[in-house]
Design a protein around this motif. Structure first.
Motif, PDB file in Angstrom:
ATOM      1  N   UNK A 239      11.599  -6.291   3.056  1.00  0.00           N
ATOM      2  CA  UNK A 239      11.280  -7.658   2.645  1.00  0.00           C
ATOM      3  C   UNK A 239       9.807  -7.968   2.877  1.00  0.00           C
ATOM      4  N   UNK A 240       9.265  -7.474   3.980  1.00  0.00           N
ATOM      5  CA  UNK A 240       7.852  -7.714   4.267  1.00  0.00           C
ATOM      6  C   UNK A 240       6.961  -7.051   3.222  1.00  0.00           C
ATOM      7  N   UNK A 241       7.338  -5.851   2.800  1.00  0.00           N
ATOM      8  CA  UNK A 241       6.571  -5.170   1.753  1.00  0.00           C
ATOM      9  C   UNK A 241       6.678  -5.910   0.419  1.00  0.00           C
ATOM     10  N   UNK A 242       7.889  -6.426   0.151  1.00  0.00           N
ATOM     11  CA  UNK A 242       8.112  -7.122  -1.109  1.00  0.00           C
ATOM     12  C   UNK A 242       7.369  -8.435  -1.222  1.00  0.00           C
ATOM     13  N   UNK A 243       7.124  -9.085  -0.114  1.00  0.00           N
ATOM     14  CA  UNK A 243       6.442 -10.390  -0.152  1.00  0.00           C
ATOM     15  C   UNK A 243       4.935 -10.267   0.074  1.00  0.00           C
ATOM     16  N   UNK A 244       4.489  -9.088   0.409  1.00  0.00           N
ATOM     17  CA  UNK A 244       3.061  -8.889   0.692  1.00  0.00           C
ATOM     18  C   UNK A 244       2.273  -8.769  -0.617  1.00  0.00           C
ATOM     19  N   UNK A 245       1.065  -9.236  -0.611  1.00  0.00           N
ATOM     20  CA  UNK A 245       0.173  -9.034  -1.754  1.00  0.00           C
ATOM     21  C   UNK A 245      -0.376  -7.615  -1.686  1.00  0.00           C
ATOM     22  N   UNK A 246       0.036  -6.792  -2.625  1.00  0.00           N
ATOM     23  CA  UNK A 246      -0.332  -5.368  -2.617  1.00  0.00           C
ATOM     24  C   UNK A 246      -1.156  -5.057  -3.864  1.00  0.00           C
ATOM     25  N   UNK A 247      -2.348  -5.559  -3.899  1.00  0.00           N
ATOM     26  CA  UNK A 247      -3.197  -5.296  -5.060  1.00  0.00           C
ATOM     27  C   UNK A 247      -3.811  -3.906  -4.954  1.00  0.00           C
ATOM     28  N   UNK A 248      -4.029  -3.291  -6.104  1.00  0.00           N
ATOM     29  CA  UNK A 248      -4.597  -1.952  -6.107  1.00  0.00           C
ATOM     30  C   UNK A 248      -6.022  -1.975  -5.560  1.00  0.00           C
ATOM     31  N   UNK A 249      -6.260  -1.050  -4.647  1.00  0.00           N
ATOM     32  CA  UNK A 249      -7.588  -0.941  -4.053  1.00  0.00           C
ATOM     33  C   UNK A 249      -8.398   0.096  -4.819  1.00  0.00           C
ATOM     34  N   UNK A 250      -9.673   0.185  -4.492  1.00  0.00           N
ATOM     35  CA  UNK A 250     -10.544   1.144  -5.175  1.00  0.00           C
ATOM     36  C   UNK A 250     -10.182   2.584  -4.839  1.00  0.00           C
ATOM     37  N   UNK A 251      -9.491   2.773  -3.725  1.00  0.00           N
ATOM     38  CA  UNK A 251      -9.007   4.102  -3.351  1.00  0.00           C
ATOM     39  C   UNK A 251      -7.677   3.949  -2.629  1.00  0.00           C
ATOM     40  N   UNK A 252      -6.853   5.015  -2.680  1.00  0.00           N
ATOM     41  CA  UNK A 252      -5.564   4.920  -2.001  1.00  0.00           C
ATOM     42  C   UNK A 252      -5.742   4.877  -0.487  1.00  0.00           C
ATOM     43  N   UNK A 253      -6.730   5.561   0.033  1.00  0.00           N
ATOM     44  CA  UNK A 253      -6.959   5.527   1.475  1.00  0.00           C
ATOM     45  C   UNK A 253      -7.257   4.106   1.951  1.00  0.00           C
ATOM     46  N   UNK A 254      -7.969   3.352   1.127  1.00  0.00           N
ATOM     47  CA  UNK A 254      -8.249   1.957   1.469  1.00  0.00           C
ATOM     48  C   UNK A 254      -6.965   1.126   1.433  1.00  0.00           C
ATOM     49  N   UNK A 255      -6.115   1.392   0.446  1.00  0.00           N
ATOM     50  CA  UNK A 255      -4.837   0.678   0.361  1.00  0.00           C
ATOM     51  C   UNK A 255      -3.952   0.996   1.555  1.00  0.00           C
ATOM     52  N   UNK A 256      -3.941   2.256   1.976  1.00  0.00           N
ATOM     53  CA  UNK A 256      -3.112   2.658   3.125  1.00  0.00           C
ATOM     54  C   UNK A 256      -3.618   2.025   4.418  1.00  0.00           C
ATOM     55  N   UNK A 257      -4.919   1.957   4.576  1.00  0.00           N
ATOM     56  CA  UNK A 257      -5.464   1.333   5.788  1.00  0.00           C
ATOM     57  C   UNK A 257      -5.130  -0.150   5.831  1.00  0.00           C
ATOM     58  N   UNK A 258      -5.004  -0.768   4.656  1.00  0.00           N
ATOM     59  CA  UNK A 258      -4.607  -2.167   4.606  1.00  0.00           C
ATOM     60  C   UNK A 258      -3.146  -2.368   4.960  1.00  0.00           C
ATOM     61  N   UNK A 259      -2.306  -1.366   4.685  1.00  0.00           N
ATOM     62  CA  UNK A 259      -0.878  -1.459   4.995  1.00  0.00           C
ATOM     63  C   UNK A 259      -0.568  -1.174   6.461  1.00  0.00           C
ATOM     64  N   UNK A 260      -1.399  -0.391   7.098  1.00  0.00           N
ATOM     65  CA  UNK A 260      -1.069   0.110   8.431  1.00  0.00           C
ATOM     66  C   UNK A 260      -0.809  -0.991   9.465  1.00  0.00           C
ATOM     67  N   UNK A 261      -1.601  -2.073   9.529  1.00  0.00           N
ATOM     68  CA  UNK A 261      -1.298  -3.105  10.533  1.00  0.00           C
ATOM     69  C   UNK A 261       0.112  -3.688  10.374  1.00  0.00           C
ATOM     70  N   UNK A 262       0.559  -3.873   9.132  1.00  0.00           N
ATOM     71  CA  UNK A 262       1.898  -4.396   8.928  1.00  0.00           C
ATOM     72  C   UNK A 262       2.947  -3.376   9.355  1.00  0.00           C
ATOM     73  N   UNK A 263       2.737  -2.102   9.041  1.00  0.00           N
ATOM     74  CA  UNK A 263       3.682  -1.064   9.433  1.00  0.00           C
ATOM     75  C   UNK A 263       3.786  -0.959  10.943  1.00  0.00           C
ATOM     76  N   UNK A 264       2.681  -1.148  11.629  1.00  0.00           N
ATOM     77  CA  UNK A 264       2.682  -1.067  13.091  1.00  0.00           C
ATOM     78  C   UNK A 264       3.540  -2.170  13.715  1.00  0.00           C
TER      79      UNK A 264
END
Length: 435
Positions: A239-264
Motif C-alpha cells: 500500500x505504501x508503494x502504491x500511494x507513493x509518488x514514483x516518478x521516473x528518475x534520470x537513472x534507476x540508481x537514483x530512483x532506487x536511492x529514493x525508495x530506500x528510506x521508505x523500504x527501511x
C-alpha cells in the motif's frame, strides 16, 4: 565415489541429526485499487498512479510457470516499462508461494512426445520454453524502473528470475532452493551469475546440493534477498508503494536511492543468526577447491570426487556439531543428485566464477551466462535423466530415479564438453524472440 558414499551413510546413522520442517503462514491477497488484466494466471494492473503490479496466480501449482505464463508476465513487464507514468514494478505471488519454478512436467511431456538427441529441431516446444524464460531473465535485469519482488513462501527454480531485479523482499516464511540437480537439469536462470558474487564457495554449495535456505539472515548474506519484511507487514508495504509518488528518475540508481528510506521503514532489524556465516570456513575448505578446479588443472569428475572426500574428512574430524551436520547433509544431498547434472553444474559455475574473478569474457555479463545456459538446457532436457528425474520427483514421486550413468566415474570429460559445444549459427538464444 560409491564406496565413499557407503562410508558416509554408515557414519550418518550414528549422528542422528534432526531436520526441521518449514512453517508456512498464510497472508491475505494484496488489495488493489484497479481491476486487473488477467492472462494465463498472470494478473497485472496499475496500483495508484505510478506502481505497476504483476501477480502470479497459479496457487495449486505453487505458481510454477509455463511458457504461456512467462510470455504473459513479459507482456506486462513490457507494457509497464513503456509507460512513462510507471515509476516502479511490483511482482508478487500467492500466500504459500512466490514461484516454485518452471512447469517441468510439461517440459518432460514435450521431450517424450518429440524426442531429439542433441539440438532441438526448429520449432520444437523446448525451444520456446527456454527462449522465453531466458530472455525474460535478461529483460528483468534491464528493467528501466525499480523491479521489486515480494518473495514470500516457496521461491525456487525459475522464480529466481526476480533475483536479477533490484529489490527482493523476503519474509520469515520464505523458503529458497535451487533443486535442479535432483531432476537431471542444472540450477539455471542465471543463478551462476549470482553465485559467482557470493562469499567463497557458498553459491556452488547451494547449486550442487539444492540446500534450502529459510533464514532471512542467510538469504541476505548471500545477496539473494535485499530486504527482510515480516509477512504481516507485506500488505502495508504494498500500500505504501502504491500511494507513493514514483516518478521516473534520470537513472534507476537514483530512483532506487529514493525508495530506500521508505523500504527501511519496513525492514525487520532482527534478522536472526546466519547459519552460513558459521559454516563459511568448513564450506570453503570443500567447495572452493571444486569451484577452482579448472585453474588447478583438475578434471570436472576428479574435482567432484575430491569434493566428496573433503566433505567426508570434515564430517569425521571436526569437533563442531554444526560442521558435522553440514558435511553429512551435503554428502547425503550429493548422493541423491544426478551425476551428469552435477558435472555440468560444476563446469558451468566454475567457468562463470573464473570469468568474474578475471573480470573478462562474455560470462561476466548476465546475457553471456544465459546464452551458455540456453545450449546447456536444451541439451540436458533431451537426455533420459531429465524425464526420469521429473518422473521420480513430481510424477510418480517415488524419489528413486535411475540415472544414466548412475556413477560419476562413468562420465567422460568429452561428454561434458559436448554439452557446452557451440550451437549451429542461428540456433542459440535469440534476443528478439519475445519481440
Amino acid at each position: 565415489m560409491l564406496r565413499t558414499m557407503h562410508r558416509m551413510l554408515a557414519y550418518r546413522a550414528r549422528l542422528q541429526v534432526s531436520m526441521s520442517t518449514p512453517n508456512y503462514t498464510a497472508v491475505r491477497k494484496y488489495a488493489s485499487d484497479a481491476s486487473p488484466h488477467e492472462e494465463n494466471h498472470i494478473r497485472s494492473w496499475r496500483h495508484g498512479q505510478h506502481l505497476g503490479r504483476i501477480h502470479i496466480d497459479r496457487p495449486k501449482a505453487l505458481n510454477a510457470m509455463s511458457a504461456d505464463m512467462v510470455e504473459a508476465q513479459h507482456n506486462a513487464l513490457t507494457a509497464f516499462s513503456a509507460d512513462d507514468s510507471i515509476g516502479a514494478i511490483l511482482v508478487e505471488g500467492t500466500p504459500k508461494a512466490f514461484c516454485a519454478g518452471g512447469d517441468i512436467k510439461s517440459i518432460r511431456e514435450m521431450v517424450l512426445e518429440q524426442p531429439y538427441e542433441r539440438n532441438p529441431p526448429e520449432g520444437h516446444p523446448s525451444q520456446r520454453v527456454f527462449q522465453t524464460e531466458y530472455n525474460q531473465v535478461i529483460d528483468v535485469s534491464r528493467c528501466p524502473v525499480p523491479y521489486i519482488s515480494l518473495c514470500h513462501g516457496v521461491w525456487m527454480g525459475f522464480g529466481m528470475q526476480s533475483a536479477h531485479g533490484d529489490i527482493r523482499v523476503v519474509s520469515e516464511d520464505t523458503v529458497f532452493a535451487m533443486p535442479e540437480c535432483s531432476i537431471g537439469l542444472f540450477p539455471d536462470v542465471g543463478f551462476a551469475h549470482l553465485a559467482a558474487r557470493m562469499p567463497g564457495g557458498v553459491g556452488l554449495y547451494l547449486a550442487l546440493t539444492g540446500k534450502r535456505l529459510s533464514k532471512p539472515a542467510d538469504l541476505l548474506r548471500t545477496g539473494i534477498a535485499t530486504h527482510f519484511v515480516k509477512a504481516a507487514r507485506l500488505t502495508q508495504l504494498t500500500e505504501a508503494l502504491g500511494t507513493r509518488t514514483l516518478r521516473r528518475a534520470s537513472s534507476k540508481s537514483l530512483a532506487l536511492s529514493g525508495l530506500e528510506p521508505m523500504l527501511q521503514q519496513f525492514d525487520e532489524p532482527d534478522q536472526g543468526e546466519s547459519e552460513l556465516e558459521g559454516l563459511q570456513t568448513a564450506l570453503d575448505s570443500c567447495f572452493l577447491p571444486a569451484l577452482q578446479h579448472q585453474e588447478r588443472g583438475r578434471g570436472t569428475v576428479e574435482a567432484l570426487d575430491a569434493l566428496v572426500v573433503d566433505l567426508l574428512n570434515v564430517a569425521q574430524t571436526t569437533h563442531k556439531d554444526q560442521e558435522k551436520t553440514f558435511a553429512v547433509d551435503a554428502l547425503e544431498a550429493l548422493q541423491r543428485q544426478c551425476p551428469m547434472s552435477m558435472a555440468v553444474t560444476l563446469r558451468h559455475y566454475s567457468q562463470v566464477h573464473q570469468a568474474v574473478q578475471a573480470e573478462t569474457g562474455p560470462l561476466v555479463e548476465l546475457q553471456g551466462v544465459m546464452e551458455q545456459e540456453y545450449l546447456m538446457a536444451v541439451r540436458l532436457v533431451a537426455r533420459p535423466d531429465f524425464a526420469e528425474g521429473v518422473r521420480a520427483q513430481v510424477v510418480d514421486k517415488d524419489k528413486s530415479p535411475k540415472w544414466q550413468p548412475s556413477e560419476l566415474g562413468d562420465i567422460t570429460e568429452q561428454s561434458i564438453d559436448d554439452t557446452f559445444a557451440a550451437m549451429p549459427s542461428g540456433q542459440g538464444l535469440r534476443r528478439e524472440y519475445l519481440d
